[in-house]
Scaffold this motif. Structure first.
Motif, mmCIF file in Angstrom:
data_model
loop_
_atom_site.group_PDB
_atom_site.id
_atom_site.type_symbol
_atom_site.label_atom_id
_atom_site.label_comp_id
_atom_site.label_asym_id
_atom_site.label_seq_id
_atom_site.Cartn_x
_atom_site.Cartn_y
_atom_site.Cartn_z
ATOM 1 N N TYR A 40 39.247 37.419 27.650
ATOM 2 C CA TYR A 40 40.263 37.003 28.629
ATOM 3 C C TYR A 40 40.126 37.729 29.959
ATOM 4 C CZ TYR A 40 42.368 34.462 24.823
ATOM 5 O OH TYR A 40 42.570 33.579 23.802
ATOM 6 N N GLY A 41 39.769 38.985 29.908
ATOM 7 C CA GLY A 41 39.652 39.760 31.144
ATOM 8 C C GLY A 41 38.435 39.372 31.962
ATOM 9 N N TYR A 42 37.275 39.459 31.338
ATOM 10 C CA TYR A 42 36.042 39.164 32.061
ATOM 11 C C TYR A 42 35.741 37.677 32.111
ATOM 12 C CZ TYR A 42 34.501 43.998 32.504
ATOM 13 O OH TYR A 42 34.382 45.306 32.855
ATOM 14 N N PHE A 43 35.665 37.068 30.926
ATOM 15 C CA PHE A 43 35.215 35.683 30.872
ATOM 16 C C PHE A 43 36.214 34.710 31.492
ATOM 17 C CE2 PHE A 43 34.538 31.607 28.710
ATOM 18 C CZ PHE A 43 33.233 31.374 29.104
ATOM 19 N N VAL A 44 37.456 34.731 31.047
ATOM 20 C CA VAL A 44 38.443 33.764 31.533
ATOM 21 C C VAL A 44 38.917 34.117 32.946
ATOM 22 C CG1 VAL A 44 40.733 32.763 31.134
ATOM 23 C CG2 VAL A 44 39.185 33.124 29.209
ATOM 24 N N LEU A 45 39.409 35.330 33.141
ATOM 25 C CA LEU A 45 39.985 35.710 34.438
ATOM 26 C C LEU A 45 38.953 35.704 35.559
ATOM 27 C CD1 LEU A 45 42.557 36.573 35.900
ATOM 28 C CD2 LEU A 45 41.946 38.940 35.387
ATOM 29 N N MET A 46 37.813 36.318 35.310
ATOM 30 C CA MET A 46 36.788 36.378 36.365
ATOM 31 C C MET A 46 36.272 34.985 36.730
ATOM 32 S SD MET A 46 36.569 39.386 37.317
ATOM 33 C CE MET A 46 36.158 41.069 37.066
ATOM 34 N N ASN A 47 36.134 34.105 35.755
ATOM 35 C CA ASN A 47 35.675 32.749 36.060
ATOM 36 C C ASN A 47 36.774 31.901 36.677
ATOM 37 O OD1 ASN A 47 32.819 32.435 35.346
ATOM 38 N ND2 ASN A 47 33.529 33.229 33.386
ATOM 39 N N ALA A 48 38.021 32.200 36.360
ATOM 40 C CA ALA A 48 39.129 31.461 36.972
ATOM 41 C C ALA A 48 39.146 31.659 38.486
ATOM 42 C CB ALA A 48 40.458 31.906 36.364
ATOM 43 N N VAL A 49 38.788 32.851 38.926
ATOM 44 C CA VAL A 49 38.719 33.121 40.368
ATOM 45 C C VAL A 49 37.732 32.162 41.029
ATOM 46 C CG1 VAL A 49 38.009 34.834 42.094
ATOM 47 C CG2 VAL A 49 39.394 35.536 40.137
ATOM 48 N N TRP A 50 36.580 31.903 40.347
ATOM 49 C CA TRP A 50 35.538 31.037 40.907
ATOM 50 C C TRP A 50 35.874 29.553 40.756
ATOM 51 C CZ3 TRP A 50 32.660 33.200 44.274
ATOM 52 C CH2 TRP A 50 32.392 34.556 44.162
ATOM 53 N N ILE A 51 37.049 29.268 40.222
ATOM 54 C CA ILE A 51 37.547 27.887 40.189
ATOM 55 C C ILE A 51 38.699 27.742 41.178
ATOM 56 C CG2 ILE A 51 38.760 26.179 38.764
ATOM 57 C CD1 ILE A 51 37.064 27.168 36.401
#
Length: 124
Positions: A82-93
């Motif tokens: 959730y921290g790296y995979f979901v949150l960090m990729n959400a920024v790039w969306i």
């Protein structure tokens, strides 16, 4: 980031190609967009739109492939998932979607002004 996605440790072909395109193409167009912002140049919005669309497209491909592979390369620990995979990729969306909206709105306004100016000239 490799703690969240092991493909970054294994030179996964998709990840290498995607990151290469991002570095060369997106980086170059992002530099043009940055120049456009600093110089208050009209080149800002086309470059911002292209960069944002490329980032969004790359992220959707990245996440879709991971989803289709049942997240087998993703660390299941909640901190990494959730921290790296979901949150960090959400920024790039989220950020590219905002910038796409911003550029489309600005380009639309500019085209509307140009269209009105052309209509006024034709009527005179």
């Amino acid at each position: 980031y490799a703690h969240a996605d092991s493909r970054y440790l294994t030179s996964d072909p998709f990840t290498v190609i995607m990151e290469g395109i991002t570095a060369v193409f997106d980086g170059s167009v992002a530099a043009i967009a940055a120049y456009g912002i600093i110089a208050d140049s009209p080149v800002r919005h086309p470059a911002q739109l292209i960069t944002s669309l490329a980032q969004l497209y790359g992220n959707v491909l990245y996440l879709s492939i991971n989803y289709m592979e049942d997240f087998r390369h993703t660390n299941p620990h909640p901190y990494y998932f959730y921290g790296y995979f979901v949150l960090m990729n959400a920024v790039w969306i989220v950020v590219p979607l905002y910038l796409i909206h911003d550029s489309c709105r600005s380009i639309y306004r500019g085209m509307l002004i140009a269209q009105r100016a052309t209509t006024v000239k034709k009527s005179n």
